[in-house]
Design an enzyme around this catalytic site. Structure first.
Site, short mmCIF file in Angstrom:
data_model
loop_
_atom_site.label_atom_id
_atom_site.label_comp_id
_atom_site.label_asym_id
_atom_site.label_seq_id
_atom_site.Cartn_x
_atom_site.Cartn_y
_atom_site.Cartn_z
N LYS A 61 0.84 -1.20 0.00
CA LYS A 61 0.00 0.00 0.00
C LYS A 61 0.88 1.26 0.00
O LYS A 61 2.10 1.17 0.22
CB LYS A 61 -0.92 -0.05 1.22
CG LYS A 61 -1.92 -1.21 1.17
CD LYS A 61 -2.79 -1.20 2.41
CE LYS A 61 -3.84 -2.28 2.36
NZ LYS A 61 -4.72 -2.25 3.55
N TYR A 101 -12.48 -2.74 -3.13
CA TYR A 101 -13.03 -2.79 -1.77
C TYR A 101 -14.56 -2.65 -1.79
O TYR A 101 -15.12 -1.97 -0.93
CB TYR A 101 -12.43 -1.66 -0.92
CG TYR A 101 -11.05 -1.96 -0.36
CD1 TYR A 101 -10.70 -3.23 0.12
CD2 TYR A 101 -10.08 -0.96 -0.28
CE1 TYR A 101 -9.44 -3.49 0.65
CE2 TYR A 101 -8.82 -1.21 0.26
CZ TYR A 101 -8.50 -2.48 0.72
OH TYR A 101 -7.25 -2.72 1.25
N PHE A 109 -15.26 4.19 7.75
CA PHE A 109 -13.87 4.55 7.49
C PHE A 109 -13.53 4.56 6.00
O PHE A 109 -12.40 4.88 5.63
CB PHE A 109 -12.90 3.60 8.23
CG PHE A 109 -13.03 2.14 7.87
CD1 PHE A 109 -12.45 1.62 6.73
CD2 PHE A 109 -13.76 1.28 8.69
CE1 PHE A 109 -12.57 0.28 6.39
CE2 PHE A 109 -13.89 -0.07 8.37
CZ PHE A 109 -13.29 -0.56 7.21
N ARG A 137 -1.99 -14.82 4.06
CA ARG A 137 -2.75 -14.11 5.10
C ARG A 137 -2.05 -14.26 6.45
O ARG A 137 -1.99 -13.33 7.24
CB ARG A 137 -4.18 -14.68 5.22
CG ARG A 137 -5.11 -14.28 4.11
CD ARG A 137 -5.46 -12.83 4.08
NE ARG A 137 -6.34 -12.40 5.15
CZ ARG A 137 -6.93 -11.21 5.21
NH1 ARG A 137 -6.74 -10.32 4.25
NH2 ARG A 137 -7.72 -10.89 6.22
N THR A 143 -5.50 -7.65 10.50
CA THR A 143 -5.80 -6.37 9.85
C THR A 143 -5.28 -5.18 10.67
O THR A 143 -4.74 -4.22 10.13
CB THR A 143 -7.34 -6.23 9.68
OG1 THR A 143 -7.80 -7.34 8.91
CG2 THR A 143 -7.71 -4.93 9.00
N ARG A 154 2.51 -6.98 9.05
CA ARG A 154 1.85 -5.88 9.79
C ARG A 154 2.36 -5.81 11.23
O ARG A 154 2.45 -4.73 11.82
CB ARG A 154 0.33 -6.07 9.75
CG ARG A 154 -0.25 -5.78 8.36
CD ARG A 154 -1.65 -6.30 8.22
NE ARG A 154 -2.30 -5.89 6.99
CZ ARG A 154 -3.45 -6.39 6.56
NH1 ARG A 154 -4.08 -7.32 7.26
NH2 ARG A 154 -3.98 -5.96 5.43
N ASN A 164 -1.74 -0.06 7.33
CA ASN A 164 -1.29 -1.43 7.64
C ASN A 164 -0.45 -2.08 6.52
O ASN A 164 -0.34 -3.30 6.43
CB ASN A 164 -2.47 -2.32 8.07
CG ASN A 164 -3.51 -2.48 7.00
OD1 ASN A 164 -3.35 -1.97 5.89
ND2 ASN A 164 -4.57 -3.18 7.31
N HIS A 167 -1.81 -5.44 1.44
CA HIS A 167 -3.08 -6.12 1.21
C HIS A 167 -2.78 -7.56 0.81
O HIS A 167 -1.82 -7.81 0.07
CB HIS A 167 -3.86 -5.44 0.08
CG HIS A 167 -5.00 -6.29 -0.42
ND1 HIS A 167 -6.22 -6.35 0.22
CD2 HIS A 167 -5.08 -7.17 -1.47
CE1 HIS A 167 -7.01 -7.20 -0.42
NE2 HIS A 167 -6.35 -7.71 -1.45
N GLU A 178 -9.95 -10.47 -7.48
CA GLU A 178 -9.02 -9.34 -7.41
C GLU A 178 -7.96 -9.42 -8.51
O GLU A 178 -7.59 -8.41 -9.09
CB GLU A 178 -8.36 -9.31 -6.03
CG GLU A 178 -9.34 -8.91 -4.93
CD GLU A 178 -8.77 -9.09 -3.52
OE1 GLU A 178 -7.59 -9.41 -3.38
OE2 GLU A 178 -9.54 -8.90 -2.56
#
Ligand code: IDP
Ligand code: MG
Length: 205
Positions: A61, A101, A109, A137, A143, A154, A164, A167, A178
């Site tokens: 990100k 998303y 948010f 993951r 998250t 993270r 964070n 993704h 995706e």
């Protein structure tokens, strides 16, 4: 259109998964899928062969790019034994982000998430390998970095949920959706990794 896709994902898809779960339990010999749909596609065929071609979408990100963490994140996936099959850098449009998303668009948010995710370049990658959706993951962590284990991306590089760093697709179905959204098929490379038999049992053995 977006709204319809989200409704499908929230209402219809879970029903289909539940239905598939029930069907599997009724058919002896079929492996039981994990409740979150993380099981590799290869396991659904009834074959015991590992699905070494499972793919997932990983993104560094804008905060991760700004903090020059791209190399360290790529290194973790290489070190683990996964194969990079697609990579690009871009600044995300609001429209593409909304599609990515789509389930979060009604969250309070979302406006700040959109501001953050479109604020600078991101690095988007497709990684391939056995159980890559689930393993990545775990590697990425919770998250909220405040709850993420040390040793995860993270947990090592983040402190707040709004920044964070990475993704990672959260299910096989999510990964497929995706990857299609971010890459054209021709931009994903099929290539042989020289150490493939050292990282995973051969499909035929
Ligand atoms: P994930 O990235 O671990 O899959 P999701 O629930 O899908 O988590 O949320 C997507 C992204 O939205 C998160 O990675 C994070 O950037 C952002 N996000 C999630 N929850 C919050 C929140 O409570 N406040 C601010 N941002 C959030
Ligand atoms: Mg998610």
């Amino acid at each position: 259109m977006l709204q319809r896709l989200c409704i499908f994902q929230r209402v219809v898809q879970p029903f289909i998964w539940r239905h598939q779960e029930t069907t599997k339990r009724l058919v002896p010999g079929l492996p039981t899928a994990l409740p979150d749909g993380l099981r590799a596609a290869g396991h659904r065929s009834g074959s015991s062969s590992p699905n070494v071609t499972e793919r997932t979408l990983i993104a560094v990100k804008p905060d991760g790019v700004q903090r020059r963490l791209v190399g360290q994140i790529i290194r973790r996936f290489e070190q683990r034994g996964f194969k990079l099959v697609g990579l690009k850098m871009l600044q995300v449009s609001e429209d593409l982000l909304a599609q990515h998303y789509c389930e979060l668009r009604t969250k309070p948010f979302y406006p700040s998430l959109q501001q953050y995710m479109t604020s600078g370049p991101v690095v988007i990658m497709v990684w391939e390998g056995y159980n890559v959706v689930r393993t990545s993951r775990t590697m990425v962590g919770h998250t909220n970095p405040a709850e993420a284990q040390a040793g995860t991306v993270r947990g090592d590089f983040g402190i707040h949920v709004s920044r964070n760093v990475v993704h990672a697709s959260d299910s096989l179905e999510g990964a497929q959706r995706e990857i299609k959204l971010w890459f054209q098929g021709k931009d994903l490379l099929k290539w042989d990794c020289c150490d493939q038999t050292s990282t995973c049992e051969d499909e035929e053995s």
